[in-house]
Design a protein around this motif. Structure first.
Motif, PDB file in Angstrom:
ATOM      1  N   ASP A   1       3.441   4.714   3.948  1.00 36.47           N
ATOM      2  CA  ASP A   1       4.152   3.546   4.482  1.00 36.47           C
ATOM      3  C   ASP A   1       4.260   2.450   3.421  1.00 36.47           C
ATOM      4  O   ASP A   1       5.331   1.872   3.198  1.00 36.47           O
ATOM      5  N   ILE A   2       3.154   2.173   2.749  1.00 36.20           N
ATOM      6  CA  ILE A   2       3.155   1.113   1.731  1.00 36.20           C
ATOM      7  C   ILE A   2       4.034   1.505   0.544  1.00 36.20           C
ATOM      8  O   ILE A   2       4.751   0.659  -0.015  1.00 36.20           O
ATOM      9  N   SER A   3       4.007   2.769   0.158  1.00 35.99           N
ATOM     10  CA  SER A   3       4.857   3.230  -0.952  1.00 35.99           C
ATOM     11  C   SER A   3       6.324   3.039  -0.621  1.00 35.99           C
ATOM     12  O   SER A   3       7.130   2.685  -1.492  1.00 35.99           O
ATOM     13  N   HIS A   4       6.676   3.269   0.628  1.00 35.04           N
ATOM     14  CA  HIS A   4       8.064   3.063   1.049  1.00 35.04           C
ATOM     15  C   HIS A   4       8.423   1.573   0.996  1.00 35.04           C
ATOM     16  O   HIS A   4       9.515   1.203   0.549  1.00 35.04           O
ATOM     17  N   ARG A   5       7.503   0.721   1.419  1.00 35.63           N
ATOM     18  CA  ARG A   5       7.753  -0.724   1.368  1.00 35.63           C
ATOM     19  C   ARG A   5       7.894  -1.212  -0.067  1.00 35.63           C
ATOM     20  O   ARG A   5       8.640  -2.154  -0.344  1.00 35.63           O
ATOM     21  N   ALA A   6       7.142  -0.578  -0.971  1.00 31.02           N
ATOM     22  CA  ALA A   6       7.128  -1.031  -2.368  1.00 31.02           C
ATOM     23  C   ALA A   6       8.484  -0.889  -3.041  1.00 31.02           C
ATOM     24  O   ALA A   6       8.727  -1.506  -4.082  1.00 31.02           O
ATOM     25  N   ILE A   7       9.377  -0.103  -2.458  1.00 35.04           N
ATOM     26  CA  ILE A   7      10.714   0.060  -3.036  1.00 35.04           C
ATOM     27  C   ILE A   7      11.457  -1.275  -3.044  1.00 35.04           C
ATOM     28  O   ILE A   7      12.191  -1.595  -3.983  1.00 35.04           O
ATOM     29  N   THR A   8      11.252  -2.084  -2.012  1.00 36.30           N
ATOM     30  CA  THR A   8      11.949  -3.375  -1.913  1.00 36.30           C
ATOM     31  C   THR A   8      11.020  -4.582  -1.994  1.00 36.30           C
ATOM     32  O   THR A   8      11.485  -5.709  -2.058  1.00 36.30           O
ATOM     33  N   ASP A   9       9.693  -4.339  -1.982  1.00 38.25           N
ATOM     34  CA  ASP A   9       8.740  -5.446  -2.002  1.00 38.25           C
ATOM     35  C   ASP A   9       7.719  -5.192  -3.100  1.00 38.25           C
ATOM     36  O   ASP A   9       6.884  -4.289  -2.991  1.00 38.25           O
ATOM     37  N   ASP A  10       7.764  -5.992  -4.164  1.00 40.95           N
ATOM     38  CA  ASP A  10       6.879  -5.750  -5.303  1.00 40.95           C
ATOM     39  C   ASP A  10       5.439  -6.156  -5.028  1.00 40.95           C
ATOM     40  O   ASP A  10       4.552  -5.907  -5.854  1.00 40.95           O
ATOM     41  N   THR A  11       5.159  -6.791  -3.883  1.00 41.75           N
ATOM     42  CA  THR A  11       3.784  -7.149  -3.546  1.00 41.75           C
ATOM     43  C   THR A  11       3.181  -6.191  -2.508  1.00 41.75           C
ATOM     44  O   THR A  11       2.054  -6.399  -2.064  1.00 41.75           O
ATOM     45  N   ALA A  12       3.939  -5.157  -2.122  1.00 42.52           N
ATOM     46  CA  ALA A  12       3.491  -4.281  -1.027  1.00 42.52           C
ATOM     47  C   ALA A  12       2.157  -3.609  -1.335  1.00 42.52           C
ATOM     48  O   ALA A  12       1.302  -3.477  -0.454  1.00 42.52           O
ATOM     49  N   THR A  13       1.968  -3.168  -2.584  1.00 38.63           N
ATOM     50  CA  THR A  13       0.736  -2.449  -2.930  1.00 38.63           C
ATOM     51  C   THR A  13      -0.421  -3.388  -3.239  1.00 38.63           C
ATOM     52  O   THR A  13      -1.529  -2.917  -3.515  1.00 38.63           O
ATOM     53  N   GLU A  14      -0.190  -4.695  -3.194  1.00 34.73           N
ATOM     54  CA  GLU A  14      -1.253  -5.652  -3.498  1.00 34.73           C
ATOM     55  C   GLU A  14      -1.476  -6.628  -2.350  1.00 34.73           C
ATOM     56  O   GLU A  14      -2.006  -7.722  -2.551  1.00 34.73           O
ATOM     57  N   THR A  15      -1.075  -6.219  -1.169  1.00 35.53           N
ATOM     58  CA  THR A  15      -1.268  -7.045   0.028  1.00 35.53           C
ATOM     59  C   THR A  15      -2.451  -6.520   0.823  1.00 35.53           C
ATOM     60  O   THR A  15      -2.476  -5.338   1.170  1.00 35.53           O
ATOM     61  N   PRO A  16      -3.454  -7.353   1.107  1.00 31.24           N
ATOM     62  CA  PRO A  16      -4.502  -6.924   2.040  1.00 31.24           C
ATOM     63  C   PRO A  16      -3.943  -6.993   3.471  1.00 31.24           C
ATOM     64  O   PRO A  16      -3.682  -8.074   3.992  1.00 31.24           O
ATOM     65  N   TYR A  17      -3.748  -5.841   4.091  1.00 39.59           N
ATOM     66  CA  TYR A  17      -3.106  -5.778   5.397  1.00 39.59           C
ATOM     67  C   TYR A  17      -4.130  -5.843   6.523  1.00 39.59           C
ATOM     68  O   TYR A  17      -5.254  -5.344   6.406  1.00 39.59           O
ATOM     69  N   VAL A  18      -3.716  -6.447   7.623  1.00 42.19           N
ATOM     70  CA  VAL A  18      -4.469  -6.355   8.866  1.00 42.19           C
ATOM     71  C   VAL A  18      -3.898  -5.168   9.633  1.00 42.19           C
ATOM     72  O   VAL A  18      -2.690  -5.111   9.881  1.00 42.19           O
ATOM     73  N   VAL A  19      -4.748  -4.218   9.982  1.00 42.91           N
ATOM     74  CA  VAL A  19      -4.230  -2.989  10.588  1.00 42.91           C
ATOM     75  C   VAL A  19      -5.297  -2.368  11.490  1.00 42.91           C
ATOM     76  O   VAL A  19      -6.481  -2.355  11.148  1.00 42.91           O
ATOM     77  N   MET A  20      -4.861  -1.880  12.638  1.00 45.94           N
ATOM     78  CA  MET A  20      -5.756  -1.143  13.527  1.00 45.94           C
ATOM     79  C   MET A  20      -5.889   0.269  12.961  1.00 45.94           C
ATOM     80  O   MET A  20      -5.088   1.152  13.256  1.00 45.94           O
ATOM     81  N   LEU A  21      -6.893   0.464  12.138  1.00 44.40           N
ATOM     82  CA  LEU A  21      -7.075   1.748  11.461  1.00 44.40           C
ATOM     83  C   LEU A  21      -7.357   2.846  12.479  1.00 44.40           C
ATOM     84  O   LEU A  21      -8.234   2.712  13.334  1.00 44.40           O
ATOM     85  N   HIS A  22      -6.600   3.931  12.363  1.00 45.62           N
ATOM     86  CA  HIS A  22      -6.776   5.011  13.331  1.00 45.62           C
ATOM     87  C   HIS A  22      -6.779   6.379  12.642  1.00 45.62           C
ATOM     88  O   HIS A  22      -7.787   7.074  12.649  1.00 45.62           O
ATOM     89  N   ALA A  23      -5.657   6.767  12.042  1.00 46.42           N
ATOM     90  CA  ALA A  23      -5.558   8.073  11.380  1.00 46.42           C
ATOM     91  C   ALA A  23      -6.123   7.957   9.970  1.00 46.42           C
ATOM     92  O   ALA A  23      -5.396   7.997   8.976  1.00 46.42           O
ATOM     93  N   ILE A  24      -7.446   7.806   9.883  1.00 50.64           N
ATOM     94  CA  ILE A  24      -8.108   7.639   8.589  1.00 50.64           C
ATOM     95  C   ILE A  24      -9.337   8.546   8.543  1.00 50.64           C
ATOM     96  O   ILE A  24      -9.764   9.098   9.558  1.00 50.64           O
ATOM     97  N   ASP A  25      -9.899   8.671   7.361  1.00 51.53           N
ATOM     98  CA  ASP A  25     -11.132   9.428   7.184  1.00 51.53           C
ATOM     99  C   ASP A  25     -12.085   8.597   6.333  1.00 51.53           C
ATOM    100  O   ASP A  25     -11.714   8.129   5.256  1.00 51.53           O
ATOM    101  N   TYR A  26     -13.294   8.386   6.868  1.00 48.21           N
ATOM    102  CA  TYR A  26     -14.318   7.692   6.093  1.00 48.21           C
ATOM    103  C   TYR A  26     -14.889   8.671   5.068  1.00 48.21           C
ATOM    104  O   TYR A  26     -15.342   9.762   5.414  1.00 48.21           O
ATOM    105  N   LEU A  27     -14.869   8.290   3.806  1.00 48.27           N
ATOM    106  CA  LEU A  27     -15.194   9.211   2.729  1.00 48.27           C
ATOM    107  C   LEU A  27     -16.672   9.228   2.369  1.00 48.27           C
ATOM    108  O   LEU A  27     -17.184  10.232   1.882  1.00 48.27           O
ATOM    109  N   ALA A  28     -17.368   8.132   2.579  1.00 52.14           N
ATOM    110  CA  ALA A  28     -18.760   8.033   2.144  1.00 52.14           C
ATOM    111  C   ALA A  28     -19.694   8.729   3.131  1.00 52.14           C
ATOM    112  O   ALA A  28     -19.433   8.786   4.333  1.00 52.14           O
ATOM    113  N   THR A  29     -20.771   9.246   2.594  1.00 55.89           N
ATOM    114  CA  THR A  29     -21.829   9.857   3.389  1.00 55.89           C
ATOM    115  C   THR A  29     -23.010   8.897   3.422  1.00 55.89           C
ATOM    116  O   THR A  29     -23.459   8.429   2.369  1.00 55.89           O
ATOM    117  N   SER A  30     -23.519   8.592   4.604  1.00 54.72           N
ATOM    118  CA  SER A  30     -24.666   7.688   4.707  1.00 54.72           C
ATOM    119  C   SER A  30     -25.931   8.371   4.211  1.00 54.72           C
ATOM    120  O   SER A  30     -26.307   9.446   4.692  1.00 54.72           O
TER     121      SER A  30
END
Length: 811
Positions: free
Chosen positions: A609-638
């Protein structure tokens, strides 16, 4: 209604209906279905309960024609082969399709079909001739399916994967072919059919091209590994989609095995763009009545996956053919089966039977003297049963419907005046305000018990709600006073002129005129004005002599300025600016402290999604977004000392007076600032609010980092032995501290490019909170390390440094 229309309607319904039951769109796939799928056949399938059918793009006639062409070419090559001549004849060109080569025709049935490309080609072949012919076949099929109006195509996955495959180089050949196919079918959604782990179920493919490869006997087969690498299939998918640059039209058709893998791999696939989940008869168990059912773990996985914002379709593969039109005694999947038909299988305590148990069960079934008639719809009946019995959504799921993985730019509360609807969203969270009320009540009770002096001449505890918005915290402050019996004097301070109007109306109609409403930026507010007219002012000025200064102090300062990362909406700067009104000896800030927490995550959908936005918005990849994270995977092991989510920094209020004095001296380039100002520019007045953290995360399983997820915890009030009133958005502590709180979605710091790391890696996240006295921004960096010897690490990779300076939060 077409499949795409049905899905669009389902998405719209899911965002509006409170009593949501996920809709299962179920398809039927027959690997031996060569005939055209007619309108009559579709009606048969729909009457039985299916939503869609798969169709091959080409017929056995086309397959035979390709084999004949290949055989003729090989015969010519063999007849003219000269060891002294290194020239290799070019691959033959496959002629265009003819009517007998394809069952597809543009028409009304096409939108309800999923095309399935030929499984007999080998895009991974190390033989240039076979890979060339395979690529031609795929391109011809994609082009014709696109011409017919097919919207979705399933492409069999690569036959070789990673390190255990002899011909692992073929995977790049496959990825290149898919990239080319996406260009040819520029509007088609393509799903790569992959097993969840390991290899596909073994099956013989008639006329397979692989045996025609020159090196088939030596390098065309796959090694057998004693230890299954469960991430090998995901690795193959990751390479393909990386070559295709996270194309939004490329997704996964995931084949579920009989025995599900570890939870970590299930979560990894959950984060990927799932288009379909496929089942074969081998995926199912049989209950005591001989009916196909799924294990408890499979049921839980389906429930989880069907909670995705765009739920995958379900595909029953080779379960049973669609029965004839004249078979009137068939049970349809829309009926309600007897409980015995869908009762869970008894597997002696195991999720799936062992091979010995399966063989024993098969033997018993074969010995039955009166076998039960086979029901072609049995698997579908069971899937529909699961659909009707999905658990209801939680409060958070209901609130977040439509917001899942939806990227939102963070608010600029100091420079923008929020709309009423924005405040309304915040106010839908009763948990937050219940906790605030509990904190205020406890603070008032302690104030009374400890007999602290108040800042009101009348003896009431002075409460100021800084940034009152539409007034929910004002209401809770008055309620806390009523419940504790401690008198209060309430001030509502709000800079938004539109919200100020509403606050005055609330004061007249709901608060009985007992609240002092002030329109002011909290940082410019001088404190309670003691000579104002009105009910509270009259009570004060008539009971005691007017104070020497026209402005008084505040005993309890209440604010809800926290953002998704706690400090990202400038709560520290705002509370610094209003602290001068707080009573110096006993003043209380609610919240009293807050901490920022983070963890690296895989979020391929957000990256696309962000890569698509970056086509027209040069700040897209450097914006801290507020987002209800859902389809994600936590990578670290406790692990000990390195939990999965770690604290980055903390802010506490009120600040020591000396800290504020130094900041004030620096303002304007004073001597205390050294004349040079801060490292980031400015005069350093806000330098005490900069922060830096470097955190290490242990990652057992390999993966890809797409960004950093940020959360916060806050102590509203610390009552000592009575306990703390706390808030948390951390997924591992929210239930213990503020269950069902929905006010804040996490923050997401994206990486410009995905960062791959191998098994047993260490990820180190560096993050800065920077300021130049005019705005505040973040900078972040992720590094990958691997242990290469005792106490020796090697840096394997590093992300591009991210910075939100261009869109920093203005002070």
């Amino acid at each position: 209604m077409t499949t795409s229309q049905q899905l669009a309607g389902a998405e719209a319904e899911s965002s509006l209906t409170e009593d949501f039951v996920p809709t299962f769109y179920v398809g039927h796939h027959d690997s031996k279905r060569p005939l055209p799928v007619t309108e009559s056949a579709l009606r048969q399938a729909q009457d039985l309960g299916y939503d869609m059918l798969t169709s091959p793009i080409t017929t056995p006639n086309f397959h035979s024609r390709v084999l004949t062409l290949l055989s003729s070419h090989l015969a010519i090559v063999e007849a003219t082969e000269d060891p002294s001549n290194k020239f290799t004849p070019p691959a033959p060109i496959i002629p265009p399709l003819s009517p007998v080569d394809t069952p597809l025709t543009p028409g009304d049935t096409v939108p309800q079909l999923i095309a399935y490309s030929s499984p007999w080609i080998d895009l991974c072949s190390s033989d240039p001739l076979i890979s060339n012919i395979s690529r031609q076949v795929l391109n011809i099929e994609i082009a014709y399916a696109s011409f017919c109006g097919i919207g979705n195509i399933i492409i069999p996955g690569p036959r070789t994967y990673g390190s255990e495959s002899i011909d692992s180089d073929g995977l790049t050949q496959y990825a290149r072919a898919i990239q080319e196919a996406l260009t040819i079918g520029s509007y088609i959604q393509m799903a790569i059919h992959l097993p969840m782990y390991g290899q596909d179920e073994p099956r013989e493919i008639m006329g397979d091209l692989s045996p025609f490869a020159k090196d088939y006997n030596s390098t065309g087969k796959t090694k057998v590994s004693k230890n299954t690498d469960i991430y090998e299939t995901w690795d193959a998918w990751n390479l393909v989609r990386s070559v295709c640059k996270y194309n939004s039209r490329l997704s996964v058709a995931l084949a579920l095995p009989r025995q599900l893998p570890a939870e970590s791999l299930q979560s990894r696939w959950f984060a990927e763009p799932l288009r379909l989940i496929s089942f074969t008869p081998n995926t199912f168990l049989k209950n005591k009545g001989g009916h196909p059912v799924l294990s408890k773990s499979h049921q839980a996985l389906i429930t989880r996956y069907m909670r995705l914002k765009q739920p995958p379709w379900l595909l029953l593969s080779d379960v049973s053919p669609i029965p004839g039109v004249n078979d009137l005694n068939q049970q349809t999947a829309d009926g309600f089966p007897p409980a015995s038909d869908v009762a869970d299988a008894s597997t002696s305590g195991s999720v799936s039977p062992t091979p010995a148990e399966a063989a024993e069960r098969l033997s018993k079934e074969s010995q039955r003297t009166q076998p039960r008639p086979k029901d072609p719809a049995a698997h579908l009946v069971y899937i529909r049963y699961l659909q009707r019995n999905q658990p209801i959504r939680t409060a958070i799921e209901k609130f977040g419907s439509g917001y899942q993985d939806y990227l939102q730019a963070p608010l600029q509360p100091l420079t923008d005046n929020l709309e009423s609807v924005t405040y309304e969203v915040f106010e839908k969270d009763p948990v937050k305000y219940d906790w605030y009320q509990a904190a205020i009540s406890q603070a008032l009770s302690d104030w009374s018990k400890q007999r602290k002096p108040t800042s009101s001449p009348a003896g009431a505890v002075v409460i100021a709600v800084a940034g009152s918005g539409r007034g929910p915290l004002v209401t809770r402050s008055l309620r806390a006073s009523y419940l504790t019996g401690v008198p209060v004097e309430v001030w509502a301070v709000e800079k938004n002129p539109n919200a100020y109007v509403l606050l005055q109306r609330h004061n007249e109609e709901e608060w009985g005129g007992v609240v002092n409403v002030v329109k002011s930026d909290m940082r410019a507010w001088k404190g309670p004005l003691r000579n104002l007219t009105g009910p509270i002012g009259q009570a004060i000025t008539t009971s005691l002599a007017a104070p020497a200064s026209p402005y008084g102090k505040v005993d309890i300062l209440v604010s809800e300025l926290l953002g998704s990362f706690a400090d990202n909406e400038l709560s520290p700067e705002c509370l610094d600016g209003v602290q001068h009104v707080l009573a110096p000896d006993f003043g209380i800030s609610i919240p009293s402290s807050y901490t920022a927490h983070l963890t690296p995550i895989s979020a391929p959908r957000l990256h696309a999604d962000i890569s698509h936005r970056a086509i027209t918005d040069d700040t897209a990849t450097e914006t801290p977004y507020v987002v209800m994270l859902h389809a994600i995977d936590y990578l670290a092991t406790s692990v000990p000392d390195f939990p999965q989510i770690q604290q980055a920094w903390e802010f506490a209020h009120p600040l020591p007076a000396t800290t504020l004095a130094i900041a004030e001296a620096r303002r304007g380039g004073g001597v205390s600032g050294g004349g040079g100002g801060s490292m980031a520019g400015g005069d350093g007045a806000n330098e005490h609010n900069t922060r830096f953290a470097r955190l290490k995360f242990i990652c057992r399983d390999r993966g890809v980092v797409n960004g950093i997820a940020g959360y916060f915890e806050a102590v509203l009030y610390d009552g000592g032995e009575a306990g703390k009133v706390e808030l948390s958005t951390r997924p591992d502590t929210i239930d213990a501290k503020s269950k069902d709180m929905i006010s804040w979605f996490p923050i997401y710091f994206p990486l410009k490019n995905p960062l791959y790391f191998p098994d047993d890696s260490e990820l180190e996240v560096s993050i800065w909170r920077q300021t130049d006295d005019r705005k505040v921004w973040y900078e972040w960096l992720v590094e990958v390390f691997a242990m290469v010897g005792p106490n020796k690490r090697m840096r394997l990779g590093m992300s591009e440094a991210g910075t939100s300076r261009k869109i920093g939060c203005l002070m």
